[in-house]
Design an enzyme around this catalytic site. Structure first.
Site, PDB file in Angstrom:
ATOM      1  N   HIS A 122       0.883  -1.167   0.000  1.00  0.00           N
ATOM      2  CA  HIS A 122       0.000   0.000   0.000  1.00  0.00           C
ATOM      3  C   HIS A 122       0.923   1.221   0.000  1.00  0.00           C
ATOM      4  O   HIS A 122       2.036   1.152   0.525  1.00  0.00           O
ATOM      5  CB  HIS A 122      -0.824  -0.061   1.288  1.00  0.00           C
ATOM      6  CG  HIS A 122      -1.883   0.990   1.420  1.00  0.00           C
ATOM      7  ND1 HIS A 122      -1.599   2.286   1.757  1.00  0.00           N
ATOM      8  CD2 HIS A 122      -3.229   0.919   1.279  1.00  0.00           C
ATOM      9  CE1 HIS A 122      -2.747   2.974   1.817  1.00  0.00           C
ATOM     10  NE2 HIS A 122      -3.741   2.160   1.533  1.00  0.00           N
ATOM     11  N   ASP A 199       3.147  -4.956   7.909  1.00  0.00           N
ATOM     12  CA  ASP A 199       1.964  -4.109   7.829  1.00  0.00           C
ATOM     13  C   ASP A 199       0.734  -5.019   7.930  1.00  0.00           C
ATOM     14  O   ASP A 199       0.401  -5.727   6.985  1.00  0.00           O
ATOM     15  CB  ASP A 199       1.996  -3.334   6.499  1.00  0.00           C
ATOM     16  CG  ASP A 199       0.690  -2.598   6.214  1.00  0.00           C
ATOM     17  OD1 ASP A 199      -0.266  -2.710   7.015  1.00  0.00           O
ATOM     18  OD2 ASP A 199       0.635  -1.907   5.178  1.00  0.00           O
ATOM     19  N   GLN A 202      -4.337  -5.365   6.601  1.00  0.00           N
ATOM     20  CA  GLN A 202      -5.295  -6.287   5.987  1.00  0.00           C
ATOM     21  C   GLN A 202      -5.146  -7.697   6.545  1.00  0.00           C
ATOM     22  O   GLN A 202      -5.763  -8.633   6.041  1.00  0.00           O
ATOM     23  CB  GLN A 202      -5.101  -6.326   4.465  1.00  0.00           C
ATOM     24  CG  GLN A 202      -5.294  -5.004   3.777  1.00  0.00           C
ATOM     25  CD  GLN A 202      -6.733  -4.535   3.802  1.00  0.00           C
ATOM     26  OE1 GLN A 202      -7.670  -5.319   3.950  1.00  0.00           O
ATOM     27  NE2 GLN A 202      -6.935  -3.231   3.664  1.00  0.00           N
ATOM     28  N   LYS A 225     -10.281  -1.135  10.671  1.00  0.00           N
ATOM     29  CA  LYS A 225     -10.442  -2.281   9.773  1.00  0.00           C
ATOM     30  C   LYS A 225     -10.725  -3.569  10.536  1.00  0.00           C
ATOM     31  O   LYS A 225     -10.956  -4.611   9.944  1.00  0.00           O
ATOM     32  CB  LYS A 225      -9.196  -2.445   8.893  1.00  0.00           C
ATOM     33  CG  LYS A 225      -9.016  -1.300   7.889  1.00  0.00           C
ATOM     34  CD  LYS A 225      -7.915  -1.633   6.914  1.00  0.00           C
ATOM     35  CE  LYS A 225      -7.269  -0.422   6.276  1.00  0.00           C
ATOM     36  NZ  LYS A 225      -8.029   0.148   5.172  1.00  0.00           N
ATOM     37  N   CYS A 363      -4.875   2.412  -3.637  1.00  0.00           N
ATOM     38  CA  CYS A 363      -3.644   2.989  -3.058  1.00  0.00           C
ATOM     39  C   CYS A 363      -2.471   2.032  -3.197  1.00  0.00           C
ATOM     40  O   CYS A 363      -1.631   1.938  -2.292  1.00  0.00           O
ATOM     41  CB  CYS A 363      -3.835   3.346  -1.588  1.00  0.00           C
ATOM     42  SG  CYS A 363      -5.055   4.611  -1.317  1.00  0.00           S
TER      43      CYS A 363
END
Lengths: 405, 142
Positions: A122, A199, A202, A225, A363
């Site tokens: 991202h 990261d 997600q 999220k 993104c």
């Protein structure tokens, strides 16, 4: 065990109608909806014990400080960090990565040093490192992916070397839903004493993340999220790393002693929490974790696996639909295009049918460039979605094809 | 017909549909009917910034009126561009500059296109007016 209709009833917004049609929410990758428990928790903070944390001598401040620190403990336990001091609250994943890129960069990055990211990142895990590279004269190295959007580990092993200072990769591609082999990536980095940042924006909501078992040095994610409020995120870092890093913002609450001659900083994690933090959202995030645990990680994971399998079957069965990121290791996200129909046309018509999807580059322009496309239509599902909604998506796509042919 | 009258005509045409699918079908038809833009003009120079789908807008000025040709890779967008061309093409720079564009709101396009899309629409209108200003300046400097 709750039934699916009971679970859906926990999320008030899922009963909404858009354009007179029942909402089908397939944009969970952008942000998830909130259960009543989280909404009520925010309400509770503001109604019953709102007071600035770590400052007051009064009852409200004491209570909100206590709840805030309980939230920190819940985050620790949720990701299985060793110590509460290793949990830093931030504004979100982007805030976490920017903080780390700055602090880590100040301390450990010099001219010609190298930072490794992947093609799947991202923009939030690209741009802060590029900014660092510009400041320090260091270099960004990129792990390539194959046509299915899978990391090519052999290429990664070639990139990593004595100049590498940190490896920063995503746990899951936000654009394609493909899961990244973070275990292998971490092991290889550690064999050369290089730290990794994962990261988890997600990743955390779809499978349990155990930062100790995985041995991540840094792990970041966003509250919104994972069914929590917006504006709160986490930067986890092993104590041995965080204690080495300088603060990235100066202000109140992060200091030990301030004089005009010299200021000394507070202990972990407060040295990274300057100013008034978003304590109501941190407390709300803890409520989201409680909710997730009450549903159960196994249930969430098996439900989402079923949705992925079913949606892949439905979409693959529609002639002209092409799925990007065909990997056998995926979260419940499908990125696709309909041959000859622009993604925005698809997205706009689906919207009017009550189906919320995301269109564009998500993104993540580099991976779109790698796939040779301008963007995709992304369907990101989670455990409160149903097979019936996927059927409606299938019918919606047929309708799009009919309208534009 | 004046710009104002054409806008009224468009509002009238869209009022025939009370659901979105009808409006979209009309936009798709309008997009399909838009005369083809010569591929040589589909370059960066004529690409409109701010649109999420690609829109190319090519202006021609004959000394008194401006005409526009355009294309888009998305069909609904192309339909919207077709509407703008119908309103603005063949008008003098002065008419274009002073036009008050209200049909976009009246047919519900602005509210119902996503914010980024609405911005795209505004970028298109801004670009059309900028071309008109440039042509007007060219005329005055003669």
């Amino acid at each position: 065990m709750k039934t699916i209709s009971e679970i859906r009833a926990d999320f008030p917004i899922l009963a909404t109608k858009v354009y007179g049609k029942p909402l089908i929410y397939f944009d969970n990758g952008a942000t998830s909806q909130k259960p009543e428990a989280v909404i009520n928790k925010l309400n509770e903070v503001y109604r019953n014990y709102n007071g600035n944390i770590h400052r007051g001598v009064h009852a409200l401040s004491d209570k909100s400080s206590e709840e805030y620190e309980i939230a920190r403990e819940k985050v620790r336990s949720f990701i299985n960090a060793e110590k509460k001091e290793e949990i830093v609250f931030t504004s979100g994943t982007t805030g976490s990565i920017n903080a780390l890129a700055f602090s880590f960069g100040e301390r450990f990055i010099n001219k010609d040093d190298e930072i490794i990211v992947s093609t799947l990142e991202h923009h939030a895990n690209i741009v802060p490192w590029q900014m660092l590279c510009e400041r320090k004269g260091s270099k960004l190295k990129v792990i390539p992916v194959n046509d299915n959007g899978e990391i090519i580990l052999e290429e990664y092993y070639k990139l990593i070397n004595q100049k590498t200072r940190i490896v920063a990769v995503t746990q899951v591609s936000n654009a394609l839903g493909v899961i990244v082999p973070v275990k292998e990536i971490t092991e290889a980095a550690h064999s050369m004493n290089i730290p990794v940042l994962i990261d988890g924006a997600q990743g955390i909501q779809h499978a349990g993340t155990d930062v100790r078992e995985s041995d991540f040095d840094f792990y970041v994610f966003s509250g919104h999220k994972i069914y929590g409020p917006a504006g709160i995120g986490v930067l986890y870092g092993k104590e041995k790393w965080l204690s080495e890093l300088p603060p990235y913002q100066g202000g109140g609450d992060m200091v030990d002693k301030v004089t005009f001659e010299k200021t000394t900083y507070g202990a972990l994690p407060l040295k990274f929490e300057a100013g008034t933090m978003n304590y109501p959202s941190a407390i709300g995030l803890a409520a989201a974790f409680d909710y997730v645990l009450s549903i159960g990680r196994e249930y969430i994971s098996s439900q989402e696996k079923d949705l992925l399998t079913y949606a892949t079957e439905i979409l693959s069965g529609i002639r002209r639909v092409k799925i990007f990121g065909k990997s056998d290791k995926k979260i419940s996200t499908i990125s696709f295009l309909i041959d000859g129909i622009h993604m925005y046309d698809t997205g706009m018509v689906l919207d009017k049918l009550g189906i919320a999807v995301r269109t564009g580059t998500h993104c993540a322009q580099p991976v779109m460039d790698r796939m040779g496309i301008d963007g995709t239509v992304r369907v990101s599902m989670c455990f409160y979605n149903t097979r019936e909604e996927i059927d409606a998506l299938g019918t919606g796509i047929e309708k799009v094809i009919q309208m534009f042919s | 017909m004046t710009i104002e009258q054409i806008q009224e005509e468009i509002i009238e045409e869209f009022s025939a549909f009370d659901d979105w699918m009808g409006k979209y079908n009309l936009l798709i038809d309008l997009g399909r009917e838009l005369p083809v833009l010569d591929p040589k003009f589909k370059t960066r120079d004529f690409l409109i910034e701010g649109c999420q789908s690609k829109v190319w807008l090519y202006p021609e000025f004959n000394g008194s009126t401006v005409s526009f040709k355009a294309d888009s890779d998305a069909l609904i967008t192309k339909g919207i561009v077709a509407l703008l061309i119908r309103v603005f093409s063949g008008r003098s720079p002065e008419e274009i500059i002073s036009a008050d564009l209200h049909f976009i709101d009246k047919i519900g396009l602005r509210q119902n296109l996503s914010p980024t899309r609405a911005n795209g629409l505004l970028s298109m209108v801004r670009q059309i007016k900028l071309y008109a200003i440039a042509f007007k300046a060219k005329n005055t400097n003669k």
